[in-house]
Design a protein around this motif. Structure first.
Motif, mmCIF file in Angstrom:
data_model
loop_
_atom_site.group_PDB
_atom_site.id
_atom_site.type_symbol
_atom_site.label_atom_id
_atom_site.label_comp_id
_atom_site.label_asym_id
_atom_site.label_seq_id
_atom_site.Cartn_x
_atom_site.Cartn_y
_atom_site.Cartn_z
ATOM 1 N N LEU A 158 0.817 -1.212 0.000
ATOM 2 C CA LEU A 158 0.000 0.000 0.000
ATOM 3 C C LEU A 158 0.852 1.264 0.000
ATOM 4 O O LEU A 158 0.491 2.266 -0.610
ATOM 5 C CB LEU A 158 -0.910 0.022 1.227
ATOM 6 N N HIS A 159 1.965 1.198 0.709
ATOM 7 C CA HIS A 159 2.816 2.387 0.838
ATOM 8 C C HIS A 159 4.232 1.944 1.162
ATOM 9 O O HIS A 159 4.439 0.924 1.810
ATOM 10 C CB HIS A 159 2.288 3.303 1.946
ATOM 11 N N GLU A 160 5.204 2.707 0.697
ATOM 12 C CA GLU A 160 6.598 2.404 0.977
ATOM 13 C C GLU A 160 7.352 3.706 1.190
ATOM 14 O O GLU A 160 6.963 4.754 0.668
ATOM 15 C CB GLU A 160 7.216 1.630 -0.189
ATOM 16 N N GLY A 161 8.415 3.639 1.978
ATOM 17 C CA GLY A 161 9.197 4.837 2.212
ATOM 18 C C GLY A 161 10.427 4.534 3.039
ATOM 19 O O GLY A 161 10.537 3.479 3.663
ATOM 20 N N THR A 162 11.372 5.461 3.035
ATOM 21 C CA THR A 162 12.576 5.313 3.841
ATOM 22 C C THR A 162 12.430 6.144 5.114
ATOM 23 O O THR A 162 11.670 7.104 5.156
ATOM 24 C CB THR A 162 13.829 5.777 3.072
ATOM 25 N N GLY A 163 13.162 5.746 6.150
ATOM 26 C CA GLY A 163 13.082 6.434 7.422
ATOM 27 C C GLY A 163 12.211 5.690 8.410
ATOM 28 O O GLY A 163 11.689 4.613 8.122
ATOM 29 N N THR A 164 12.044 6.269 9.576
ATOM 30 C CA THR A 164 11.343 5.593 10.654
ATOM 31 C C THR A 164 9.858 5.421 10.370
ATOM 32 O O THR A 164 9.269 6.143 9.551
ATOM 33 C CB THR A 164 11.520 6.376 11.974
ATOM 34 N N ILE A 165 9.246 4.461 11.043
ATOM 35 C CA ILE A 165 7.807 4.216 10.934
ATOM 36 C C ILE A 165 7.067 5.369 11.614
ATOM 37 O O ILE A 165 7.417 5.786 12.716
ATOM 38 C CB ILE A 165 7.440 2.874 11.583
ATOM 39 N N THR A 166 6.030 5.879 10.963
ATOM 40 C CA THR A 166 5.329 7.067 11.445
ATOM 41 C C THR A 166 3.901 6.745 11.880
ATOM 42 O O THR A 166 3.373 5.662 11.618
ATOM 43 C CB THR A 166 5.275 8.141 10.347
#
Length: 256
Positions: free
Chosen positions: A88-96
């Motif tokens: 559904l969604h992907e990204g770099t960095g910490t979980i928000t």
């Protein structure tokens, strides 16, 4: 018992009142089940067999873009006739918090590679009953998902985070290394626990706690709201603002 905001209704007789009460109790139960019956990797196979799940939705977070791209490509090959795996969604960095709310609304699980969420995000995930999985190797994540899809996921150990501490200062001690002056912000710090060093939510080191001190005394644990000194075995590159997350591995009983 009535709650603030409940509708007050006047009826003709006790029978109608009881019927209305039973109807409201049923609706309340349905809402309770809807809020707690989130998808989890442990129960995936059971839910697929019951026909409750046709698609495993995921939210991905990683420390680097390359890992995301590699996992996205690999996960597309896991879909079967019975269940489709979708990102559904992907990204770099910490979980928000946004990741958790998306996962909750979509009944998705969150998979993190070398990232950890802050305390308020973990609390929100627990409140929303969102399953968050952490990995440092893509193969392990893929293997767990495949096992879950065929009902073979039987973890022998489960990680339990016991506390987090924020580094407020650092000190160099001869023959010892770097001592981090910390403030325990959640749970407790426990001597001999395993630890992760988080910098801006990204895991930069995983190892063993070397020593734990309260003032100048060695102690077994330090609770939330207190200061302590922590040394990490074989790691001295700790900086002010880092977060030390302490965890233990708990043996869990396998279940069918």
């Amino acid at each position: 018992m009535p709650q603030a905001g409940d509708e007050f209704t006047v009826v003709r007789d006790e029978k109608m009142a009881k019927n209305l009460s039973a109807s409201r109790q049923l609706k309340a139960r349905e809402l309770e089940l809807a809020s707690t019956s989130k998808i989890s990797l442990d129960k995936l196979f059971e839910q697929v067999k019951q026909g409750d799940v046709k698609e495993l939705r995921t939210v991905l977070r990683s420390d680097v873009q390359g890992t995301l791209e590699a996992f996205k490509k690999a996960i597309e090959d896991l879909s079967t006739d019975e269940i489709k795996v979708r990102i559904l969604h992907e990204g770099t960095g910490t979980i928000t918090e946004s990741d958790v709310l998306l996962a909750s609304a979509s009944e998705a699980i969150i998979i993190g590679f070398n990232v950890r969420p802050p305390v308020k995000v973990k609390d929100l995930a627990a409140k929303e009953h969102v399953d968050i999985r952490f990995y440092d190797v893509i193969y392990h994540a893929l293997d767990d998902i495949k096992k879950a899809m065929v009902g073979l996921l039987e973890p022998e150990f489960e990680e339990a985070v016991i506390g987090s501490a924020e580094v407020r200062d650092t000190f160099q001690v001869p023959k010892v290394g770097t001592i981090a002056g910390c403030y325990v912000i959640d749970g407790k710090m426990q001597r001999n626990a395993k630890v992760r060093i988080l910098r801006d939510g990204v895991v930069i080191y995983t190892g063993q706690m070397g020593s734990l001190k309260r003032f100048k005394d060695d102690v077994r644990e330090v609770a939330s709201g207190y200061e302590c000194g922590i040394n990490i075995d074989n790691f001295n590159d700790i900086k002010v603002g880092d977060v030390i997350e302490a965890f233990i591995m708990e043996e869990i009983e396998a279940s069918l």
